[in-house]
Design a protein around this motif. Structure first.
Motif, short mmCIF file in Angstrom:
data_model
loop_
_atom_site.label_atom_id
_atom_site.label_comp_id
_atom_site.label_asym_id
_atom_site.label_seq_id
_atom_site.Cartn_x
_atom_site.Cartn_y
_atom_site.Cartn_z
N THR A 84 -7.50 -4.83 -11.14
CA THR A 84 -7.97 -4.02 -10.01
C THR A 84 -6.99 -4.07 -8.84
O THR A 84 -6.94 -3.16 -8.04
CB THR A 84 -9.35 -4.55 -9.52
OG1 THR A 84 -10.15 -4.87 -10.65
CG2 THR A 84 -10.06 -3.51 -8.67
N TRP A 85 -6.24 -5.15 -8.75
CA TRP A 85 -5.37 -5.36 -7.59
C TRP A 85 -3.96 -5.75 -8.03
O TRP A 85 -3.78 -6.49 -8.99
CB TRP A 85 -5.93 -6.49 -6.71
CG TRP A 85 -7.36 -6.27 -6.34
CD1 TRP A 85 -8.43 -6.92 -6.86
CD2 TRP A 85 -7.87 -5.32 -5.41
NE1 TRP A 85 -9.59 -6.45 -6.31
CE2 TRP A 85 -9.28 -5.45 -5.40
CE3 TRP A 85 -7.29 -4.37 -4.56
CZ2 TRP A 85 -10.11 -4.67 -4.60
CZ3 TRP A 85 -8.12 -3.60 -3.77
CH2 TRP A 85 -9.50 -3.74 -3.79
N TRP A 143 0.85 -1.20 0.00
CA TRP A 143 0.00 0.00 0.00
C TRP A 143 0.89 1.25 0.00
O TRP A 143 0.64 2.20 -0.74
CB TRP A 143 -0.92 0.00 1.23
CG TRP A 143 -1.81 1.20 1.32
CD1 TRP A 143 -3.08 1.31 0.83
CD2 TRP A 143 -1.49 2.46 1.93
NE1 TRP A 143 -3.56 2.57 1.10
CE2 TRP A 143 -2.62 3.30 1.76
CE3 TRP A 143 -0.37 2.96 2.58
CZ2 TRP A 143 -2.64 4.60 2.24
CZ3 TRP A 143 -0.39 4.27 3.06
CH2 TRP A 143 -1.53 5.08 2.88
N CYS A 177 -7.06 2.07 -1.39
CA CYS A 177 -6.55 1.02 -2.28
C CYS A 177 -6.22 -0.23 -1.50
O CYS A 177 -5.34 -1.00 -1.89
CB CYS A 177 -5.30 1.50 -3.00
SG CYS A 177 -5.65 2.85 -4.12
N LEU A 202 -5.86 -6.45 -2.02
CA LEU A 202 -7.11 -7.07 -1.59
C LEU A 202 -6.78 -8.23 -0.65
O LEU A 202 -5.93 -9.07 -0.97
CB LEU A 202 -7.88 -7.61 -2.80
CG LEU A 202 -9.17 -8.40 -2.49
CD1 LEU A 202 -10.23 -7.51 -1.83
CD2 LEU A 202 -9.73 -9.03 -3.76
N ILE A 207 -3.02 -9.86 -4.01
CA ILE A 207 -4.19 -10.47 -3.36
C ILE A 207 -3.68 -11.46 -2.31
O ILE A 207 -2.87 -12.33 -2.62
CB ILE A 207 -5.10 -11.18 -4.38
CG1 ILE A 207 -5.61 -10.16 -5.43
CG2 ILE A 207 -6.27 -11.86 -3.68
CD1 ILE A 207 -6.58 -10.75 -6.45
N GLU A 260 -11.90 -11.34 -9.21
CA GLU A 260 -11.02 -10.19 -8.99
C GLU A 260 -9.68 -10.37 -9.70
O GLU A 260 -9.05 -9.41 -10.13
CB GLU A 260 -10.79 -9.98 -7.49
CG GLU A 260 -12.04 -9.60 -6.71
CD GLU A 260 -12.54 -8.20 -7.05
OE1 GLU A 260 -11.77 -7.40 -7.61
OE2 GLU A 260 -13.72 -7.92 -6.76
N THR A 294 0.23 -9.67 -10.98
CA THR A 294 -0.43 -9.73 -9.67
C THR A 294 0.28 -10.70 -8.71
O THR A 294 0.49 -11.86 -9.04
CB THR A 294 -1.90 -10.18 -9.83
OG1 THR A 294 -2.52 -9.38 -10.83
CG2 THR A 294 -2.66 -10.05 -8.52
N ARG A 305 -2.25 -1.70 -5.02
CA ARG A 305 -3.63 -1.94 -4.61
C ARG A 305 -3.73 -3.37 -4.05
O ARG A 305 -3.35 -4.32 -4.74
CB ARG A 305 -4.55 -1.76 -5.82
CG ARG A 305 -4.43 -0.36 -6.44
CD ARG A 305 -4.87 -0.38 -7.90
NE ARG A 305 -4.10 -1.35 -8.67
CZ ARG A 305 -4.41 -1.76 -9.91
NH1 ARG A 305 -5.48 -1.28 -10.51
NH2 ARG A 305 -3.66 -2.63 -10.55
#
Lengths: 178, 178
Positions: B102-103, B29, B62, B36, B106, B97, B136, B34
Protein backbone atom coordinates in the motif's frame (compact mmCIF):
# COMPACT_ATOMS: atom_id res chain seq x y z
CA UNK A 1 3.98 37.34 19.27
CA UNK A 2 6.55 39.44 17.48
CA UNK A 3 7.47 38.36 13.94
CA UNK A 4 11.17 38.36 13.41
CA UNK A 5 12.58 36.96 10.21
CA UNK A 6 15.35 34.51 10.95
CA UNK A 7 18.55 33.87 9.05
CA UNK A 8 18.78 30.09 8.86
CA UNK A 9 21.62 27.96 7.54
CA UNK A 10 21.64 24.26 6.62
CA UNK A 11 25.16 23.06 6.03
CA UNK A 12 27.41 20.00 6.45
CA UNK A 13 28.42 17.00 4.37
CA UNK A 14 25.33 14.95 5.20
CA UNK A 15 22.00 14.69 3.46
CA UNK A 16 18.91 16.71 4.30
CA UNK A 17 20.02 20.31 3.74
CA UNK A 18 17.81 20.98 0.74
CA UNK A 19 15.25 18.40 1.91
CA UNK A 20 14.76 20.19 5.22
CA UNK A 21 14.49 23.50 3.33
CA UNK A 22 11.76 21.90 1.20
CA UNK A 23 10.06 20.77 4.42
CA UNK A 24 10.25 24.32 5.80
CA UNK A 25 8.83 25.71 2.55
CA UNK A 26 5.91 23.29 2.70
CA UNK A 27 5.22 23.93 6.39
CA UNK A 28 5.38 27.70 5.83
CA UNK A 29 2.99 27.40 2.87
CA UNK A 30 0.65 25.41 5.11
CA UNK A 31 0.81 28.26 7.62
CA UNK A 32 -0.39 30.70 4.96
CA UNK A 33 3.05 32.17 4.33
CA UNK A 34 4.44 33.11 0.93
CA UNK A 35 7.57 31.22 -0.08
CA UNK A 36 10.10 31.89 -2.84
CA UNK A 37 12.78 29.34 -3.67
CA UNK A 38 15.83 30.52 -5.61
CA UNK A 39 18.07 27.81 -7.01
CA UNK A 40 21.70 28.82 -7.25
CA UNK A 41 22.56 25.51 -8.88
CA UNK A 42 20.33 24.39 -11.70
CA UNK A 43 18.88 20.94 -11.19
CA UNK A 44 19.23 20.81 -7.41
CA UNK A 45 15.42 20.61 -7.19
CA UNK A 46 14.21 17.73 -9.31
CA UNK A 47 10.99 16.34 -10.66
CA UNK A 48 9.48 15.19 -7.36
CA UNK A 49 9.98 18.49 -5.54
CA UNK A 50 8.84 20.52 -8.54
CA UNK A 51 5.68 18.43 -8.96
CA UNK A 52 4.81 18.83 -5.28
CA UNK A 53 5.36 22.59 -5.36
CA UNK A 54 3.26 22.85 -8.50
CA UNK A 55 0.46 20.91 -6.74
CA UNK A 56 0.57 23.20 -3.69
CA UNK A 57 0.66 26.21 -5.96
CA UNK A 58 -2.48 24.98 -7.75
CA UNK A 59 -4.27 24.99 -4.38
CA UNK A 60 -2.92 28.40 -3.30
CA UNK A 61 -0.40 30.19 -5.49
CA UNK A 62 1.96 31.40 -2.79
CA UNK A 63 4.94 29.21 -3.47
CA UNK A 64 7.29 29.66 -6.37
CA UNK A 65 10.63 28.36 -7.52
CA UNK A 66 13.10 30.11 -9.84
CA UNK A 67 16.19 28.62 -11.37
CA UNK A 68 19.12 30.89 -11.82
CA UNK A 69 22.36 29.00 -11.71
CA UNK A 70 24.02 26.54 -14.03
CA UNK A 71 24.38 22.83 -13.25
CA UNK A 72 27.13 21.42 -11.03
CA UNK A 73 28.67 19.70 -14.00
CA UNK A 74 29.11 22.63 -16.35
CA UNK A 75 32.83 23.18 -16.72
CA UNK A 76 35.34 24.12 -19.37
CA UNK A 77 36.38 27.28 -21.16
CA UNK A 78 34.10 30.19 -20.36
CA UNK A 79 32.11 28.14 -17.85
CA UNK A 80 33.30 30.20 -14.90
CA UNK A 81 32.12 33.45 -16.45
CA UNK A 82 28.78 31.86 -17.27
CA UNK A 83 28.43 30.57 -13.73
CA UNK A 84 29.31 33.96 -12.34
CA UNK A 85 26.81 35.84 -14.47
CA UNK A 86 24.05 33.29 -13.80
CA UNK A 87 24.66 33.65 -10.06
CA UNK A 88 24.68 37.44 -10.30
CA UNK A 89 21.41 37.54 -12.19
CA UNK A 90 19.80 35.41 -9.47
CA UNK A 91 21.37 37.51 -6.74
CA UNK A 92 19.80 40.57 -8.33
CA UNK A 93 16.43 38.80 -8.32
CA UNK A 94 16.92 38.00 -4.63
CA UNK A 95 17.73 41.65 -3.85
CA UNK A 96 14.70 42.90 -5.79
CA UNK A 97 12.32 40.43 -4.15
CA UNK A 98 13.72 41.06 -0.65
CA UNK A 99 12.76 44.70 -0.70
CA UNK A 100 9.15 44.05 -1.58
CA UNK A 101 6.59 42.70 0.84
CA UNK A 102 5.95 39.75 -1.46
CA UNK A 103 7.50 36.84 0.42
CA UNK A 104 7.61 35.70 4.04
CA UNK A 105 10.36 33.18 3.39
CA UNK A 106 13.08 33.09 0.75
CA UNK A 107 15.18 29.97 0.31
CA UNK A 108 18.57 30.49 -1.32
CA UNK A 109 19.32 26.93 -2.27
CA UNK A 110 23.02 26.04 -2.78
CA UNK A 111 23.95 29.63 -2.01
CA UNK A 112 26.88 28.34 0.03
CA UNK A 113 28.21 26.46 -2.97
CA UNK A 114 28.10 29.56 -5.16
CA UNK A 115 29.68 31.60 -2.36
CA UNK A 116 32.50 29.12 -1.81
CA UNK A 117 33.39 29.38 -5.50
CA UNK A 118 33.85 33.12 -5.11
CA UNK A 119 30.84 34.05 -7.24
CA UNK A 120 29.27 36.00 -4.37
CA UNK A 121 31.07 38.59 -2.26
CA UNK A 122 30.76 39.31 1.45
CA UNK A 123 29.22 42.67 0.49
CA UNK A 124 26.51 40.83 -1.46
CA UNK A 125 25.84 38.57 1.51
CA UNK A 126 25.60 41.49 3.92
CA UNK A 127 23.30 43.34 1.55
CA UNK A 128 20.96 40.34 1.29
CA UNK A 129 20.67 40.09 5.05
CA UNK A 130 20.38 43.80 5.76
CA UNK A 131 18.09 44.73 2.86
CA UNK A 132 15.37 42.24 3.73
CA UNK A 133 12.24 43.28 5.56
CA UNK A 134 12.48 42.54 9.28
CA UNK A 135 9.85 39.82 9.02
CA UNK A 136 11.31 37.85 6.11
CA UNK A 137 12.98 34.52 6.85
CA UNK A 138 16.08 33.76 4.78
CA UNK A 139 17.28 30.18 4.43
CA UNK A 140 20.72 29.41 3.02
CA UNK A 141 21.64 25.86 2.09
CA UNK A 142 24.79 24.12 0.93
CA UNK A 143 28.02 22.60 2.18
CA UNK A 144 30.79 24.74 3.52
CA UNK A 145 28.68 27.59 4.85
CA UNK A 146 31.12 30.48 5.20
CA UNK A 147 31.96 31.63 8.72
CA UNK A 148 30.75 35.14 7.76
CA UNK A 149 27.28 33.67 7.19
CA UNK A 150 27.31 31.57 10.36
CA UNK A 151 28.29 34.67 12.33
CA UNK A 152 25.26 36.53 10.97
CA UNK A 153 22.79 33.63 11.26
CA UNK A 154 20.21 32.97 13.97
CA UNK A 155 19.82 29.23 13.43
CA UNK A 156 22.53 26.98 12.02
CA UNK A 157 22.20 23.23 11.62
CA UNK A 158 24.93 20.95 10.38
CA UNK A 159 23.74 17.79 8.65
CA UNK A 160 26.37 15.22 9.55
CA UNK A 161 26.75 12.00 7.59
CA UNK A 162 26.78 9.04 9.96
CA UNK A 163 26.18 6.29 7.40
CA UNK A 164 25.45 6.31 3.69
CA UNK A 165 23.96 3.55 1.49
CA UNK A 166 26.74 3.98 -1.09
CA UNK A 167 29.07 2.71 1.62
CA UNK A 168 27.07 -0.51 1.54
CA UNK A 169 27.08 -0.63 -2.27
CA UNK A 170 23.40 0.29 -2.64
CA UNK A 171 22.52 2.35 -5.72
CA UNK A 172 20.75 5.72 -5.69
CA UNK A 173 17.01 5.29 -5.13
CA UNK A 174 14.17 7.25 -6.69
CA UNK A 175 12.38 9.41 -4.13
CA UNK A 176 15.44 9.41 -1.89
CA UNK A 177 18.46 10.52 -3.88
CA UNK A 178 16.48 12.10 -6.71
CA UNK B 1 17.38 0.50 -11.70
CA UNK B 2 16.66 -1.88 -8.85
CA UNK B 3 14.24 -0.63 -6.20
CA UNK B 4 15.54 -1.25 -2.74
CA UNK B 5 13.70 0.20 0.20
CA UNK B 6 16.11 1.99 2.49
CA UNK B 7 16.11 2.21 6.26
CA UNK B 8 16.78 5.87 6.97
CA UNK B 9 17.38 7.57 10.30
CA UNK B 10 17.30 11.28 11.19
CA UNK B 11 18.69 11.84 14.64
CA UNK B 12 20.69 14.35 16.70
CA UNK B 13 19.96 17.32 18.93
CA UNK B 14 19.61 19.79 16.07
CA UNK B 15 16.56 20.89 14.12
CA UNK B 16 15.45 19.41 10.82
CA UNK B 17 14.82 15.76 11.65
CA UNK B 18 11.06 15.84 11.17
CA UNK B 19 11.34 18.71 8.68
CA UNK B 20 13.62 16.69 6.41
CA UNK B 21 11.24 13.72 6.75
CA UNK B 22 8.42 16.03 5.63
CA UNK B 23 10.60 17.11 2.68
CA UNK B 24 11.20 13.46 1.78
CA UNK B 25 7.47 12.71 2.03
CA UNK B 26 6.68 15.62 -0.29
CA UNK B 27 9.40 14.71 -2.80
CA UNK B 28 8.28 11.06 -2.80
CA UNK B 29 4.67 12.12 -3.34
CA UNK B 30 5.86 14.27 -6.26
CA UNK B 31 7.55 11.18 -7.68
CA UNK B 32 4.25 9.32 -7.66
CA UNK B 33 5.05 7.32 -4.54
CA UNK B 34 2.60 6.52 -1.75
CA UNK B 35 3.57 7.87 1.64
CA UNK B 36 2.26 7.05 5.12
CA UNK B 37 3.31 9.11 8.13
CA UNK B 38 2.84 7.61 11.59
CA UNK B 39 3.23 9.98 14.50
CA UNK B 40 4.56 8.33 17.63
CA UNK B 41 4.18 11.57 19.54
CA UNK B 42 0.91 13.42 19.16
CA UNK B 43 1.33 16.98 18.02
CA UNK B 44 4.75 16.64 16.47
CA UNK B 45 3.17 17.52 13.10
CA UNK B 46 1.33 20.80 13.42
CA UNK B 47 -1.10 22.91 11.49
CA UNK B 48 1.25 23.94 8.67
CA UNK B 49 2.42 20.44 7.82
CA UNK B 50 -1.08 19.00 8.12
CA UNK B 51 -2.55 21.69 5.84
CA UNK B 52 0.13 21.05 3.21
CA UNK B 53 -0.38 17.29 3.32
CA UNK B 54 -4.13 17.78 3.05
CA UNK B 55 -3.58 20.00 -0.01
CA UNK B 56 -1.33 17.42 -1.70
CA UNK B 57 -3.81 14.70 -0.83
CA UNK B 58 -6.60 16.71 -2.50
CA UNK B 59 -4.55 16.65 -5.72
CA UNK B 60 -3.63 12.96 -5.46
CA UNK B 61 -4.67 10.97 -2.39
CA UNK B 62 -1.45 9.04 -1.86
CA UNK B 63 -0.21 10.69 1.29
CA UNK B 64 -1.70 10.15 4.71
CA UNK B 65 -0.85 10.91 8.31
CA UNK B 66 -1.99 9.00 11.38
CA UNK B 67 -1.55 10.04 14.97
CA UNK B 68 -0.99 7.32 17.48
CA UNK B 69 1.00 8.56 20.41
CA UNK B 70 0.24 10.91 23.24
CA UNK B 71 1.77 14.38 23.58
CA UNK B 72 5.24 14.98 25.00
CA UNK B 73 3.74 16.72 27.99
CA UNK B 74 1.37 14.03 29.22
CA UNK B 75 2.70 12.84 32.56
CA UNK B 76 1.44 11.72 35.94
CA UNK B 77 -0.19 8.60 37.34
CA UNK B 78 -1.16 6.14 34.66
CA UNK B 79 0.47 8.24 31.93
CA UNK B 80 3.18 5.68 31.27
CA UNK B 81 0.67 2.90 30.66
CA UNK B 82 -1.32 5.16 28.39
CA UNK B 83 1.83 6.10 26.45
CA UNK B 84 2.79 2.46 26.13
CA UNK B 85 -0.57 1.35 24.84
CA UNK B 86 -0.82 4.28 22.41
CA UNK B 87 2.63 3.38 21.05
CA UNK B 88 1.71 -0.28 20.77
CA UNK B 89 -1.49 0.44 18.88
CA UNK B 90 0.50 2.52 16.38
CA UNK B 91 3.19 -0.13 16.13
CA UNK B 92 0.50 -2.65 15.24
CA UNK B 93 -0.75 -0.28 12.53
CA UNK B 94 2.80 -0.02 11.22
CA UNK B 95 3.18 -3.81 11.11
CA UNK B 96 -0.16 -4.25 9.33
CA UNK B 97 0.59 -1.57 6.75
CA UNK B 98 4.12 -2.82 6.14
CA UNK B 99 2.94 -6.20 4.93
CA UNK B 100 0.61 -4.78 2.33
CA UNK B 101 1.73 -3.24 -0.92
CA UNK B 102 0.00 0.00 0.00
CA UNK B 103 2.91 2.34 0.71
CA UNK B 104 6.29 3.04 -0.86
CA UNK B 105 7.50 5.05 2.12
CA UNK B 106 6.53 4.91 5.76
CA UNK B 107 7.74 7.60 8.14
CA UNK B 108 7.85 6.64 11.81
CA UNK B 109 8.05 10.08 13.32
CA UNK B 110 9.54 10.29 16.83
CA UNK B 111 9.96 6.54 16.86
CA UNK B 112 13.36 7.00 18.53
CA UNK B 113 11.74 8.93 21.36
CA UNK B 114 9.23 6.16 22.02
CA UNK B 115 12.02 3.57 21.77
CA UNK B 116 14.29 5.39 24.19
CA UNK B 117 11.47 5.39 26.75
CA UNK B 118 11.34 1.61 26.54
CA UNK B 119 7.90 1.51 24.91
CA UNK B 120 9.27 -0.42 21.92
CA UNK B 121 11.43 -3.51 22.13
CA UNK B 122 14.33 -4.58 19.93
CA UNK B 123 12.14 -7.46 18.71
CA UNK B 124 9.53 -4.93 17.57
CA UNK B 125 12.20 -2.92 15.77
CA UNK B 126 13.59 -6.00 14.03
CA UNK B 127 10.13 -7.11 13.03
CA UNK B 128 9.37 -3.70 11.49
CA UNK B 129 12.50 -3.83 9.38
CA UNK B 130 12.27 -7.46 8.36
CA UNK B 131 8.51 -7.64 7.74
CA UNK B 132 8.45 -4.81 5.25
CA UNK B 133 8.36 -5.40 1.52
CA UNK B 134 11.82 -5.12 -0.02
CA UNK B 135 10.84 -1.95 -1.87
CA UNK B 136 9.40 0.02 1.05
CA UNK B 137 11.47 2.86 2.50
CA UNK B 138 11.29 3.25 6.27
CA UNK B 139 12.24 6.55 7.87
CA UNK B 140 12.80 6.81 11.61
CA UNK B 141 13.11 10.21 13.27
CA UNK B 142 13.93 11.44 16.74
CA UNK B 143 16.83 12.17 19.06
CA UNK B 144 18.89 9.41 20.55
CA UNK B 145 18.50 6.87 17.77
CA UNK B 146 19.41 3.55 19.38
CA UNK B 147 22.61 1.89 18.22
CA UNK B 148 20.55 -1.19 17.25
CA UNK B 149 18.69 0.95 14.73
CA UNK B 150 21.84 2.65 13.41
CA UNK B 151 23.41 -0.78 12.91
CA UNK B 152 20.45 -1.88 10.79
CA UNK B 153 20.07 1.39 8.83
CA UNK B 154 21.31 2.23 5.33
CA UNK B 155 21.37 6.01 5.68
CA UNK B 156 21.86 7.85 8.96
CA UNK B 157 22.07 11.61 9.30
CA UNK B 158 22.73 13.46 12.51
CA UNK B 159 21.27 16.96 12.68
CA UNK B 160 23.76 18.88 14.78
CA UNK B 161 22.87 22.16 16.44
CA UNK B 162 25.48 24.77 15.62
CA UNK B 163 23.52 27.84 16.69
CA UNK B 164 19.97 28.38 17.91
CA UNK B 165 17.90 31.59 18.03
CA UNK B 166 16.90 30.96 21.66
CA UNK B 167 20.59 31.46 22.46
CA UNK B 168 20.16 34.98 21.12
CA UNK B 169 16.92 35.51 23.04
CA UNK B 170 14.69 35.35 19.96
CA UNK B 171 11.23 33.86 20.51
CA UNK B 172 9.78 30.88 18.60
CA UNK B 173 8.58 31.96 15.17
CA UNK B 174 5.52 30.76 13.28
CA UNK B 175 6.48 28.71 10.24
CA UNK B 176 9.84 27.87 11.74
CA UNK B 177 9.35 26.45 15.21
CA UNK B 178 5.68 25.59 14.75
Amino acid sequence: METKGLVIVHTGEGKGKTTAALGMAVRAWGNGMRVLILQFIKGSWKYGELAAIKALSSVRPCIEIRQGGLGFSQRGAGAEDEHRSAVHALLQTAMDELCENTWDMIILDEFNYAYSFGFISLDDLEMLISKRLERTHLIFTGRNAPQELIDRADLVTEMRLVKHPFQKGIKAQKGIEF
